[in-house]
Design an enzyme around this catalytic site. Structure first.
Site, PDB file in Angstrom:
ATOM      1  N   ASP A   1      16.421   4.489  17.175  1.00  0.00           N
ATOM      2  CA  ASP A   1      16.402   3.278  17.997  1.00  0.00           C
ATOM      3  C   ASP A   1      15.765   3.570  19.356  1.00  0.00           C
ATOM      4  O   ASP A   1      14.987   2.773  19.880  1.00  0.00           O
ATOM      5  CB  ASP A   1      17.837   2.756  18.160  1.00  0.00           C
ATOM      6  CG  ASP A   1      18.532   2.679  16.811  1.00  0.00           C
ATOM      7  OD1 ASP A   1      17.984   2.008  15.927  1.00  0.00           O
ATOM      8  OD2 ASP A   1      19.584   3.319  16.625  1.00  0.00           O
TER       9      ASP A   1
ATOM     10  N   HIS B   1      24.592   1.976  15.975  1.00  0.00           N
ATOM     11  CA  HIS B   1      23.312   1.907  15.260  1.00  0.00           C
ATOM     12  C   HIS B   1      23.410   0.725  14.294  1.00  0.00           C
ATOM     13  O   HIS B   1      23.740   0.882  13.121  1.00  0.00           O
ATOM     14  CB  HIS B   1      23.023   3.204  14.505  1.00  0.00           C
ATOM     15  CG  HIS B   1      21.853   3.054  13.575  1.00  0.00           C
ATOM     16  ND1 HIS B   1      20.566   2.869  14.023  1.00  0.00           N
ATOM     17  CD2 HIS B   1      21.774   2.999  12.229  1.00  0.00           C
ATOM     18  CE1 HIS B   1      19.759   2.719  12.986  1.00  0.00           C
ATOM     19  NE2 HIS B   1      20.472   2.794  11.884  1.00  0.00           N
TER      20      HIS B   1
END
Ligand code: NAX
Length: 328
Positions: A158, A186
């Site tokens: 990410d 996440h």
């Protein structure tokens, strides 16, 4: 951290991410050109045949630093004396499966693996990639005597996705973007923090005048990138996920460059008001000797706080789901 030899366990080693991870682990690029690498490759029994094929390819790469590969479906054998555990293997999310189904389906994998980590070397570090990564890391940590600070859930992908988006928008090189923190889970609730990111040392919010984009498409693109890749490729991210897991190892093994930080889901100590004991992604700095600290004092706007609160609420609910099942 300088070592003569490192022993790395990779679970789900015959899977897509495993395939993209193994050659780079053995090439010398991650632990250095003077460090020998031994790999412990863990798979479920039906995948051992495929794993043999991957090992044949690894042999055919003739990596000078790769001293040994152990192929096994026995987690105790896989984790005996290891310095790093890359917990990639997990059941994929099937059609119509809820996130809670995935949590409970994968939870038992991580209770057993957490327990088996007691056989690892004293300096073992763990990166959990298999989803839901944060809560799987929480389960593993809660079922292990290894100190909680050694467990991380991967949010590096990410972070890398966010850096790539900012670099493209600002028309700068990837290396010009620093200080990119991911807060939280996440998942689609994660908060990629551009408010504290820098571009060539200048706040990203000064370099990029389109603040609507920074609070809109930038955030949703990073949050939904995994789904976008599945739509385009027909399979989930593998090369970039492997790359991120390896970036995480490099970041933990080396002192973080002055002034910068990287992100991973680690056990919350209450920093930024986040409930203690969650595996929550924070900005981190590593000392190069196996320890890290959570970067303190970043400015969090009211809008950012709402984003952080939402991802915290999701992680609390995940924790409560697995606690109710006795997994932690
Ligand atoms: P694959 O389905 O290609 O491979 C998974 C492998 O794990 C399979 O070979 C399977 O046999 C093995 N496995 C399952 N249970 C196991 C167990 N108990 N012990 C050892 N091995 C086991 O999936 P892949 O694309 O490699 O993805 C692996 C995991 O990463 C998935 O959970 C996926 O959701 C997750 N991801 C996490 C990301 C992150 O940023 N944290 C991004 C990419 C990816 O979606």
């Amino acid at each position: 951290m300088k070592r003569n030899k490192v022993v790395v366990a990779v679970t789900g080693a015959a899977g897509n991410i495993g395939y993209a991870t193994l050659p780079r682990l053995a090439s010398g690029e991650i632990f250095g050109k003077d460090t020998e690498v031994e790999l412990r490759l863990l798979e479920i029994t039906p995948a051992l045949g495929a794993l043999e094929g991957v090992a044949m390819e690894m042999n055919d790469c003739a990596f000078p630093l790769l001293t040994k590969m152990v192929l096994t479906d026995n987690v105790e054998e896989a984790f005996d004396g290891i310095n790093w555990a890359m917990l990639i293997g997990a059941k994929p999310r099937g059609k119509g499966m809820l996130r809670s189904d995935l949590l409970l389906g994968n939870g038992p994998i991580f209770t057993g693996q957490g327990n088996a980590l007691n056989k690892a070397a004293d300096d073992v570090q763990v990166i959990v990639v298999g989803n839901p990564a944060n809560t799987n890391a929480l389960i593993a940590a809660n079922n292990s005597d290894v100190p909680n600070s050694r467990f991380a859930g991967m949010t590096r992908l990410d972070q890398n996705r966010a850096i790539s988006q900012l670099a493209e928008k600002a028309g700068v090189a990837i290396s010009d973007v620093t200080n990119m923190a991911i807060f939280g889970n996440h998942s689609k609730t994660m908060y990629p923090d551009a408010e504290n990111a820098l571009i060539n040392g200048t706040p990203a919010y000064e370099v990029i005048s389109d603040h609507e984009w920074l609070r809109g498409d930038f955030v949703t693109t990073v949050q939904n990138r995994g789904a976008e890749i599945i739509n385009a490729r027909g399979q989930s991210s593998a090369m970039s996920a492997a790359n991120a897991a390896l970036d995480h190892i490099v970041s933990m093994e080396n002192a973080t460059p002055d002034g910068d930080w990287f992100s991973a889901g680690v056990m919350s100590d209450g920093s930024y008001g986040v409930a203690e004991g969650l595996i929550f992604s924070f900005p981190l700095r590593a000392d190069g000797n196996g320890s890290y600290e959570i970067v303190q004092g970043l400015e969090i706007s009211d809008w950012a706080q709402q984003m952080i609160d939402a991802t915290e609420a999701e992680l609390i609910s995940e924790r409560d789901t697995v606690a109710a099942e006795g997994l932690i």
